[in-house]
Design a protein around this motif. Structure first.
Motif, mmCIF file in Angstrom:
data_model
loop_
_atom_site.group_PDB
_atom_site.id
_atom_site.type_symbol
_atom_site.label_atom_id
_atom_site.label_comp_id
_atom_site.label_asym_id
_atom_site.label_seq_id
_atom_site.Cartn_x
_atom_site.Cartn_y
_atom_site.Cartn_z
ATOM 1 N N ILE A 306 0.833 -1.200 0.000
ATOM 2 C CA ILE A 306 0.000 0.000 0.000
ATOM 3 C C ILE A 306 0.871 1.254 0.000
ATOM 4 C CG2 ILE A 306 -1.586 1.377 1.409
ATOM 5 C CD1 ILE A 306 -2.895 -1.271 2.283
ATOM 6 N N SER A 307 1.852 1.286 0.860
ATOM 7 C CA SER A 307 2.741 2.451 0.945
ATOM 8 C C SER A 307 3.476 2.692 -0.368
ATOM 9 C CB SER A 307 3.743 2.251 2.081
ATOM 10 O OG SER A 307 4.665 3.317 2.120
ATOM 11 N N LYS A 310 1.104 3.921 -3.266
ATOM 12 C CA LYS A 310 0.756 5.340 -3.121
ATOM 13 C C LYS A 310 1.893 6.209 -3.659
ATOM 14 C CE LYS A 310 -2.464 4.966 0.774
ATOM 15 N NZ LYS A 310 -2.698 5.265 2.216
ATOM 16 N N LYS A 313 1.812 6.012 -7.477
ATOM 17 C CA LYS A 313 0.764 6.868 -8.040
ATOM 18 C C LYS A 313 1.198 8.335 -8.058
ATOM 19 C CE LYS A 313 -4.016 8.353 -7.493
ATOM 20 N NZ LYS A 313 -5.230 8.337 -6.647
ATOM 21 N N ASP A 314 1.823 8.786 -6.980
ATOM 22 C CA ASP A 314 2.310 10.171 -6.932
ATOM 23 C C ASP A 314 3.341 10.420 -8.028
ATOM 24 O OD1 ASP A 314 0.688 10.724 -4.775
ATOM 25 O OD2 ASP A 314 2.262 10.406 -3.275
ATOM 26 N N LYS A 399 -3.712 5.177 -13.374
ATOM 27 C CA LYS A 399 -4.289 5.752 -12.153
ATOM 28 C C LYS A 399 -5.516 4.963 -11.711
ATOM 29 C CE LYS A 399 -4.672 10.016 -13.707
ATOM 30 N NZ LYS A 399 -5.001 11.460 -13.631
ATOM 31 N N ASP A 403 -5.704 2.951 -8.135
ATOM 32 C CA ASP A 403 -6.787 3.254 -7.186
ATOM 33 C C ASP A 403 -7.561 1.990 -6.825
ATOM 34 O OD1 ASP A 403 -6.235 5.949 -6.992
ATOM 35 O OD2 ASP A 403 -7.645 6.539 -8.563
ATOM 36 N N LEU A 406 -5.361 -0.233 -4.540
ATOM 37 C CA LEU A 406 -5.267 0.329 -3.190
ATOM 38 C C LEU A 406 -6.565 0.121 -2.414
ATOM 39 C CD1 LEU A 406 -3.322 3.610 -4.015
ATOM 40 C CD2 LEU A 406 -2.509 1.735 -2.566
ATOM 41 N N GLU A 410 -6.761 -2.115 0.987
ATOM 42 C CA GLU A 410 -7.235 -1.507 2.240
ATOM 43 C C GLU A 410 -8.336 -2.353 2.875
ATOM 44 O OE1 GLU A 410 -6.013 0.962 3.799
ATOM 45 O OE2 GLU A 410 -5.008 2.309 2.379
#
Length: 498
Positions: A306-307, A310, A313-314, A399, A403, A406, A410
């Motif tokens: 997950i980390s 993210k 994605k950035d 993207k 999403d 993720l 989660e």
């Protein structure tokens, strides 16, 4: 008797349920259905004692159904009236059927070999391939391949040019003869053929395993367990994101935009290394097997993934916004290699290349299976059909996939079953499985005999549909733009050659 039987994606039919007609009885019905929105998903032969049986699968995307029928040819029948003049999307399928079984589609405008199969009915030498010729003053030919630099697979591109302008491109493939479809029919449990399915296309391991496992699990209710379904889908969307990111890097390299080339190339590595972290392979080999998955995602790995995603994605957004706002990029991407929606529909394009031309087609939405039935992904599309549309749509899909992954990570619980042994394949059955791979619709079809063994296994990679689209895209373009057009389609040689 009805001409067709309707079924959903991933379902098994009894062979006795599939209608058997003469091709002449089916032909007009096929034309009519395709003119009213259906499209070809499968068209292949299977020998049954003294007859040859042609299976036709039409996809109704609007109704999320697959229509199946078949036509028989006796030993004396060597031809039928071609569908291609009225439905160009059938062209490659009819050519493949002809070279495999020797049944000629009369009136086909471009009846040339597709793969030069060693065991095919039509024996032709690659060296004697009849390339199309363009005459006139100033016309010249440029040949590229089949041997290419580095690790690029074999394929020949014959350009007919007027100066720098491409008048016609003919793409000649079929140099690899791996025999994957035939190997699938060899004796042995279907679970032992997973390595073959993983080897169809090296950058679509997860997608092809999803299609293969849908067939292997078709006789079992509740297989695989829900946790395995979720992790499989997570892996497939990670595969999609990784390959799309790598493609953006390559497109940037083709136009000399080295900042994005290096940045996206490094970013792709983060994604495939995450697949390595929980599957033992950067391309997901060994993760998926009939009945479920082999490796679980424990809480520690889930947190790390997950980390990292993210952060990925950035990075994608940071470089994507720079790249698609840079005039030098736009001047090369926009209005280059255009395939309009009407042409894309006519020649039967699928996947991202079709969506970039304005077609609303995506197996995840049109024929959902697995997790996509409960967590739908909406179709994304563009309208211009140029290199820009194909590149920017990749950016959007990256993207979207990140999403989706993720969100699933989660919500993923910390424990649960990941494997349930599937029941054997049903005897005398016909099984269909469609999956939206990174390039588009991957189709696997399986026919079993009276003992439940595989007697025919048919694979269709999306590149089979889309290579003609690339040939169309470069018409009237400068020959120097071919690498850019080629990379914007990002088609598979091995997926085509099988």
């Amino acid at each position: 008797m009805e001409n067709w039987i309707s079924e959903k994606n991933g379902q098994s039919l009894s062979l006795r349920e599939v209608p058997v007609l003469r091709f002449a009885e089916l032909r007009e019905d096929i034309v009519e259905k395709c003119r009213h929105g259906m499209r070809i998903a499968g068209f292949f032969g299977h020998r049954e004692e003294k007859t040859l049986r042609l299976f036709i699968v039409l996809a109704s995307d609007a109704e999320s159904t697959l229509l199946v029928s078949s036509a028989v040819f006796s030993e004396d029948e060597k031809s039928y009236e071609s569908l291609t003049p009225e439905l160009p999307q059938f062209s490659m399928f009819e050519r493949e059927f002809y070279e495999s079984y020797g049944i000629e589609p009369l009136g086909h405008p471009w009846l040339k070999s597709v793969r030069f199969p060693h065991d095919g009915a039509i024996k032709k030498n690659e060296a004697d391939y009849p390339f199309f010729k363009v005459g006139g003053e100033g016309i010249h030919e440029v040949g590229v391949g089949p041997v290419h630099a580095g690790v690029i697979e074999p394929g020949h591109f014959r350009f007919m040019c007027d100066g720098e302008k491409v008048i016609h491109l003919e793409i000649h493939l079929g140099y690899q003869h791996r025999g994957i479809e035939k190997l699938m029919t060899f004796p042995g449990a279907i679970s032992g053929k997973s390595v073959l399915a993983e080897s169809i296309a090296g950058d679509s391991v997860i997608a092809n395993m999803m299609a293969f496992c849908a067939i292997a699990e078709s006789g079992s209710e509740g297989t695989p367990p829900l946790r395995a379904v979720v992790i499989r889908t997570i892996a497939m969307e990670m595969e999609r994101a990784a390959i799309h990111i790598g493609n953006l890097a390559a497109l940037a390299g083709d136009i000399g935009y080295l900042t994005a080339n290096a940045f996206f190339g490094a970013t792709r590595t983060y994604v495939i290394n995450l697949l390595l972290a929980f599957s033992g392979s950067r391309f997901g080999r060994g993760l998926i097997r009939p009945g479920g998955i082999v490796y679980d995602i424990d809480p520690e790995i889930r947190k790390a993934v997950i980390s990292s995603l993210k952060m990925v994605k950035d990075r994608v957004i940071l470089m994507g916004e720079q790249m698609f706002d840079f005039p030098g990029v736009l001047s090369r991407f926009q209005r280059t290699g255009v395939v309009d929606a009407a042409t894309a529909h006519k020649i039967g394009m699928v996947g991202l290349a079709a969506r970039a031309s304005g077609l609303k087609t995506d197996v995840r939405s049109d024929h959902p299976s697995g997790l996509y039935r409960f967590s739908p992904l909406h179709r994304l599309s563009m309208e211009t059909g140029d290199v820009f549309a194909r590149a920017f749509l990749r950016y959007l899909e990256i993207k979207q996939s990140l999403d989706f992954v993720l969100e699933q990570l989660e919500e993923l619980s910390d424990e649960g079953s990941i494997m349930k042994s599937p029941a054997p394949l049903k005897a005398d059955s016909f099984i269909m499985s469609l999956v939206e791979g990174v390039r588009g619709e991957i189709a696997h079809f399986c026919i079993t005999d009276s003992d439940g063994n595989i007697s025919r296994y048919k694979i269709k990679d999306p590149s089979f549909n889309n290579w003609p689209g690339l040939a169309y895209a470069v018409r009237n373009e400068g020959i120097s733009d071919f690498p850019l057009c080629n990379k914007s389609f990002d088609l598979s040689y091995c997926g085509f050659d099988l």
